[in-house]
Design a protein around this motif. Sequence first.
Motif, PDB file in Angstrom:
ATOM      1  N   LEU A  23       0.831  -1.203   0.000  1.00  0.00           N
ATOM      2  CA  LEU A  23       0.000   0.000   0.000  1.00  0.00           C
ATOM      3  C   LEU A  23       0.869   1.258   0.000  1.00  0.00           C
ATOM      4  O   LEU A  23       0.513   2.272  -0.612  1.00  0.00           O
ATOM      5  CB  LEU A  23      -0.929  -0.001   1.216  1.00  0.00           C
ATOM      6  CG  LEU A  23      -2.104  -0.976   1.158  1.00  0.00           C
ATOM      7  CD1 LEU A  23      -2.855  -0.986   2.488  1.00  0.00           C
ATOM      8  CD2 LEU A  23      -3.058  -0.635   0.015  1.00  0.00           C
ATOM      9  N   THR A  24       2.022   1.194   0.652  1.00  0.00           N
ATOM     10  CA  THR A  24       2.946   2.332   0.642  1.00  0.00           C
ATOM     11  C   THR A  24       3.436   2.603  -0.770  1.00  0.00           C
ATOM     12  O   THR A  24       3.466   3.756  -1.229  1.00  0.00           O
ATOM     13  CB  THR A  24       4.145   2.070   1.575  1.00  0.00           C
ATOM     14  OG1 THR A  24       3.676   1.938   2.917  1.00  0.00           O
ATOM     15  CG2 THR A  24       5.155   3.207   1.504  1.00  0.00           C
ATOM     16  N   ARG A  25       3.810   1.550  -1.474  1.00  0.00           N
ATOM     17  CA  ARG A  25       4.291   1.710  -2.855  1.00  0.00           C
ATOM     18  C   ARG A  25       3.211   2.319  -3.743  1.00  0.00           C
ATOM     19  O   ARG A  25       3.482   3.258  -4.510  1.00  0.00           O
ATOM     20  CB  ARG A  25       4.729   0.355  -3.413  1.00  0.00           C
ATOM     21  CG  ARG A  25       5.212   0.410  -4.863  1.00  0.00           C
ATOM     22  CD  ARG A  25       5.711  -0.949  -5.324  1.00  0.00           C
ATOM     23  NE  ARG A  25       4.679  -1.979  -5.200  1.00  0.00           N
ATOM     24  CZ  ARG A  25       4.918  -3.280  -5.344  1.00  0.00           C
ATOM     25  NH1 ARG A  25       6.137  -3.700  -5.615  1.00  0.00           N
ATOM     26  NH2 ARG A  25       3.929  -4.155  -5.235  1.00  0.00           N
ATOM     27  N   LEU A  26       1.987   1.813  -3.633  1.00  0.00           N
ATOM     28  CA  LEU A  26       0.903   2.345  -4.450  1.00  0.00           C
ATOM     29  C   LEU A  26       0.577   3.779  -4.045  1.00  0.00           C
ATOM     30  O   LEU A  26       0.316   4.633  -4.900  1.00  0.00           O
ATOM     31  CB  LEU A  26      -0.337   1.456  -4.320  1.00  0.00           C
ATOM     32  CG  LEU A  26      -1.570   1.868  -5.128  1.00  0.00           C
ATOM     33  CD1 LEU A  26      -1.222   2.141  -6.584  1.00  0.00           C
ATOM     34  CD2 LEU A  26      -2.651   0.794  -5.028  1.00  0.00           C
ATOM     35  N   ALA A  27       0.618   4.071  -2.754  1.00  0.00           N
ATOM     36  CA  ALA A  27       0.353   5.437  -2.289  1.00  0.00           C
ATOM     37  C   ALA A  27       1.367   6.416  -2.863  1.00  0.00           C
ATOM     38  O   ALA A  27       1.009   7.524  -3.292  1.00  0.00           O
ATOM     39  CB  ALA A  27       0.394   5.483  -0.759  1.00  0.00           C
ATOM     40  N   GLN A  28       2.636   6.007  -2.892  1.00  0.00           N
ATOM     41  CA  GLN A  28       3.669   6.893  -3.428  1.00  0.00           C
ATOM     42  C   GLN A  28       3.432   7.198  -4.904  1.00  0.00           C
ATOM     43  O   GLN A  28       3.779   8.276  -5.395  1.00  0.00           O
ATOM     44  CB  GLN A  28       5.048   6.257  -3.234  1.00  0.00           C
ATOM     45  CG  GLN A  28       5.446   6.026  -1.796  1.00  0.00           C
ATOM     46  CD  GLN A  28       5.651   7.313  -1.014  1.00  0.00           C
ATOM     47  OE1 GLN A  28       6.321   8.225  -1.477  1.00  0.00           O
ATOM     48  NE2 GLN A  28       5.079   7.399   0.170  1.00  0.00           N
ATOM     49  N   THR A  29       2.818   6.259  -5.615  1.00  0.00           N
ATOM     50  CA  THR A  29       2.463   6.494  -7.015  1.00  0.00           C
ATOM     51  C   THR A  29       1.279   7.442  -7.111  1.00  0.00           C
ATOM     52  O   THR A  29       1.306   8.431  -7.853  1.00  0.00           O
ATOM     53  CB  THR A  29       2.116   5.167  -7.713  1.00  0.00           C
ATOM     54  OG1 THR A  29       3.259   4.306  -7.692  1.00  0.00           O
ATOM     55  CG2 THR A  29       1.705   5.396  -9.163  1.00  0.00           C
ATOM     56  N   LEU A  30       0.225   7.163  -6.352  1.00  0.00           N
ATOM     57  CA  LEU A  30      -0.999   7.965  -6.436  1.00  0.00           C
ATOM     58  C   LEU A  30      -0.792   9.401  -5.953  1.00  0.00           C
ATOM     59  O   LEU A  30      -1.555  10.300  -6.331  1.00  0.00           O
ATOM     60  CB  LEU A  30      -2.113   7.295  -5.644  1.00  0.00           C
ATOM     61  CG  LEU A  30      -2.599   5.942  -6.176  1.00  0.00           C
ATOM     62  CD1 LEU A  30      -3.693   5.381  -5.279  1.00  0.00           C
ATOM     63  CD2 LEU A  30      -3.096   6.075  -7.616  1.00  0.00           C
TER      64      LEU A  30
END
Length: 251
Positions: A23-30
């Motif tokens: 979720l951290t990785r996806l959050a950094q993208t979003l």
Amino acid sequence: MRIIPPLYIITPTYRRPEQIAELTRLAQTLMHVQNVHWLVIEDAKEKTPHVTELLSRTGISFEHLLAPMPESYKLRKGSKPRGVSNRNRGLEWLRENATSGVFYFADDDNTYDIKIFEEMRSTEKVSMWPVGLCTKTGLSTPILKNGSFSGFFDGWIAGRKFPVDMAGFAVSVKFLLERPRAAMPYKPGFEEDGFLKSLAPFEPKQIEFKAQNCTKILVWHTQTRKNEPALAIDTAKYGNTNLIMLRQQIV
């Protein structure tokens, strides 16, 4: 001033060792995407505090929702319809709260080029694009011949009308709202196909092709390696150290 249509990103998730990392990785993208609203939906009866904390500090507009898998499916042997209750809860939220824009099912174990979010933003009905690292073929995509649709390429066709990966399509909110019965079926392996067929009337020839006419890969089905639950910390030995707080953040 150009109005930027909203994007609704529906992410099913569940408690596991890799959950916060993914979720951290996806959050950094979003965090690099404009006008995005993130629906993070846990397969759980209670919200995971670490997920709530992560979402709160990203600065991303979000909803943290719950949608546990029905017990009848949990008890079944073999493959289970993972993520279906989560995604259907996301569709329910859209019907109650959204009137325009585009939505996308973004699993937390995939890798996304931020370009894909701008590509999908102009979707009028249903748009599609290639997904890399998907099945034994390494690729799932619509096939275009001389610029025109001619079928699908996927490692598992299985008689599906829409043999595509979950990460390979987005849908207009307006198009969804015009189809109040559209939903994802609890049928392992046929979730994408069942959902797209529930958007009828809709045929493959109506697909809007993105990623430079399906010639670029902007999302990958990476799937993080599963980790074993972490060992307990020896509190007698490390009771007054930072390890206690750190261990509380690890499954």
